[in-house]
Write a protein that holds these residues in place. Structure first.
Motif, mmCIF file in Angstrom:
data_model
loop_
_atom_site.group_PDB
_atom_site.id
_atom_site.type_symbol
_atom_site.label_atom_id
_atom_site.label_comp_id
_atom_site.label_asym_id
_atom_site.label_seq_id
_atom_site.Cartn_x
_atom_site.Cartn_y
_atom_site.Cartn_z
ATOM 1 N N PHE A 35 4.813 2.660 6.208
ATOM 2 C CA PHE A 35 5.675 1.906 7.229
ATOM 3 C C PHE A 35 7.016 2.677 7.846
ATOM 4 C CE2 PHE A 35 3.374 -2.078 6.674
ATOM 5 C CZ PHE A 35 3.689 -2.877 7.808
ATOM 6 N N MET A 93 6.945 2.491 11.606
ATOM 7 C CA MET A 93 7.070 1.052 11.905
ATOM 8 C C MET A 93 8.371 0.531 11.765
ATOM 9 S SD MET A 93 4.275 0.188 13.324
ATOM 10 C CE MET A 93 2.558 0.647 13.304
ATOM 11 N N VAL A 151 -1.476 -3.793 12.295
ATOM 12 C CA VAL A 151 -1.676 -2.788 11.209
ATOM 13 C C VAL A 151 -2.772 -3.248 10.509
ATOM 14 C CG1 VAL A 151 -0.697 -2.427 9.108
ATOM 15 C CG2 VAL A 151 0.773 -2.555 11.162
ATOM 16 N N TRP A 206 -5.233 0.027 10.735
ATOM 17 C CA TRP A 206 -4.789 0.911 9.477
ATOM 18 C C TRP A 206 -5.732 1.265 8.373
ATOM 19 C CZ3 TRP A 206 0.941 0.683 7.558
ATOM 20 C CH2 TRP A 206 1.816 1.457 8.446
#
Length: 525
Positions: free
Chosen positions: A323, A327, A469, A473
């Motif tokens: 992250f 993010m 995500v 991901w």
């Protein structure tokens, strides 16, 4: 079909090559059997292939099968000699020339390849009297051209031909091989540049994380806050909405307490992970708290966020992981877009982890792109940060050449050409990671010839971001998580064997030199 990219007609008609290679109906019926004999590589097959060559002397394909036979039995010298015979007798037979070029490629005599395929490495110039080529000829030729340009480190020319192959034959094995070769070439060059820059990279030394003997969880205002410790990114919109509907002052107080708890009980949670492994359901509470503060627009919580991002690299890797590289800018945008002074002061702090700092430069980039009327304000912020770095001593433990390189990328993305003089000074002072943004000339050209790519990122609600995500991901999405290149699937028996590269672990540092993990950088590109 015709191709604007190549300047000649391209056909997929099998009769086209039959006519070109003097394949009579009688020979056409027998070719497959001779190919099987060559592939089998039995000594008893040799005379049968030679007899066929004598019976059909105008056909180069049978002679090509003879080279395959010699390859299969391991007689490399006869394989090469046979192919030279093909080139001499059938100068119009492209695959003979490609095999000769491949011989030079295997021997690493790269300078001889243009002698066979032409200095421009263009099919039409090699055969100026021809207006039509078979698709197999085109893709095979371009594949050899890609291998040649990769071998001499001219990645730009290799990529140009890859792009043409991708347009003409996206599903062709030759296209896959070419793309793979370019990918690994860029990885090799990037890794070499990474190793070179390691000797001159300026890095900040982050503090050692304090280990406190605190094991008891805090007393929260709301029992719902405990959900953050027992739910991962699949927490669901219903629970998130419930938390966000709680009285704002008290839930913000709880969320700030969660962040402080992650610092106070770092030793406890770190030991938990060491003993039992990282648990998605138990270890996302810091991410939850930051994102919830963003959803609440908790502008006064910037100090708590900065406190978290000021912790050690080990702390940030434990709680924020991937992250932090991609993010955290988003909740920062929602919290601190109108508090750029505190963001700037964070950039001046000593001992801050690289990717904790770049969340703020990324946030400023998105601010300029989403709110163009504030671009000058953003440029002023960047300029002040650069000037501070230019006047800072290395021993102050603030200058990070990766941060500077990524900062320059941010400025390029918003086309902040006004800051070119300041950027040039950063290069002159030698505090830029060129592997990230390129050298001074590349950066200057990037401003002169901006691309049309829209660098704006979506600003999503928290629940939508979590859904994105968990669906894309690696680690959440099974399809992406299991993705691996099959490096050996493209090896061909004769024309243009492909060099293979060692596999790279998903969690290893990406060899391209970005500083990110492979799974978050070049995996899948």
């Amino acid at each position: 079909m015709s191709s604007k990219e190549t300047g000649y007609k391209i056909t997929t008609d099998s009769d086209f090559l039959d006519k070109q290679n003097a394949i009579t109906p009688e020979l056409s019926r027998k070719l497959k059997s001779f190919h099987k004999l060559a592939i089998a590589g039995k000594k008893s097959s040799l005379q049968k292939i030679k007899d066929a060559i004598e019976l059909f002397p105008e056909n180069p394909q049978l002679k090509n099968y003879l080279t395959i036979f010699y390859q299969q039995i391991g007689d490399t010298e006869k394989m090469y000699a046979t192919n030279r015979w093909i080139v001499a007798e059938h100068p119009e037979y492209l695959f003979g020339k490609l095999n000769l070029a491949n011989e030079y490629f295997q021997k690493q005599e790269f300078e001889k390849i243009p002698e066979v395929l032409g200095s421009s490495m263009e099919l039409k110039l090699l055969y100026p009297d021809r207006d039509t080529f078979h698709l197999n000829e085109v893709t095979s030729f371009y594949k050899m051209a890609v291998l040649y340009f990769v071998a001499i480190d001219n990645i730009e020319q290799a990529e140009i031909r890859c792009d043409i192959m991708r347009q003409l034959a996206p599903e062709d094995d030759a296209t896959d091989v070419a793309l793979q070769e370019v990918f690994f070439a860029k990885m090799r060059l990037g890794h070499a540049r990474f190793l070179e820059e390691e000797r001159t990279r300026i890095s900040v030394k982050t503090k050692q994380q304090e280990i406190k003997t605190i094991y008891k969880s805090p007393n929260f205002n709301h029992e719902e806050t405990e959900w953050l410790y027992t739910n991962g990114l699949y927490i669901g919109e219903e629970k998130l909405s419930k938390i966000l509907s709680l009285p704002q002052d008290s839930i913000i107080q709880d969320l700030e307490l969660v962040l402080q708890d992650s610092i106070n009980r770092y030793g406890y949670f770190n030991k938990l992970v060491e003993e039992k492994g990282w648990d998605e359901e138990k270890m996302n509470f810091v991410v939850h708290a930051i994102y919830l503060l963003g959803e609440l627009g908790a502008t006064k919580s910037i100090d708590s966020i900065i406190n978290v991002l000021s912790q050690s690299e080990e702390y940030i890797e434990l709680y924020l992981g991937d992250f932090v590289t991609s993010m955290i800018w988003e909740p920062l945008y929602k919290i601190a877009a109108n508090n750029l002074e505190d963001c700037k002061q964070f950039m001046f702090k000593s001992g801050i982890y690289t990717y904790a700092r770049t969340n703020f430069t990324d946030m400023l980039e998105q601010l300029a792109l989403h709110q163009p009327d504030r671009k000058n304000e953003v440029l002023s912020w960047y300029k002040q940060v650069i000037q501070f770095y230019l006047n800072t001593k290395l021993e102050d433990n603030i200058i990070d050449s990766d941060v500077v390189g990524l900062l320059i990328c941010n400025i390029i993305d918003i086309q902040g050409v006004e800051l070119l003089p300041e950027i040039e000074k950063l290069f002159e002072q030698g505090i830029v990671s060129k592997g990230i943004c390129g050298d001074w000339e590349e950066v200057r050209v990037a401003f002169e010839s901006p691309n049309a790519y829209d660098n704006r990122k979506e600003i999503l609600p928290m629940s939508a971001r979590y859904e994105m995500v968990t669906s894309t991901w690696a680690g959440y999405n099974e399809e992406n998580d299991n993705f691996q290149l099959d490096y050996d699937a493209y090896d061909e028996p004769l024309v243009l064997p492909v060099r293979t590269e060692p596999k790279i672990g998903r969690n290893e540092s990406c060899p391209c030199g970005s500083g990110k993990k492979y799974k978050k950088c070049c995996l899948g590109k």
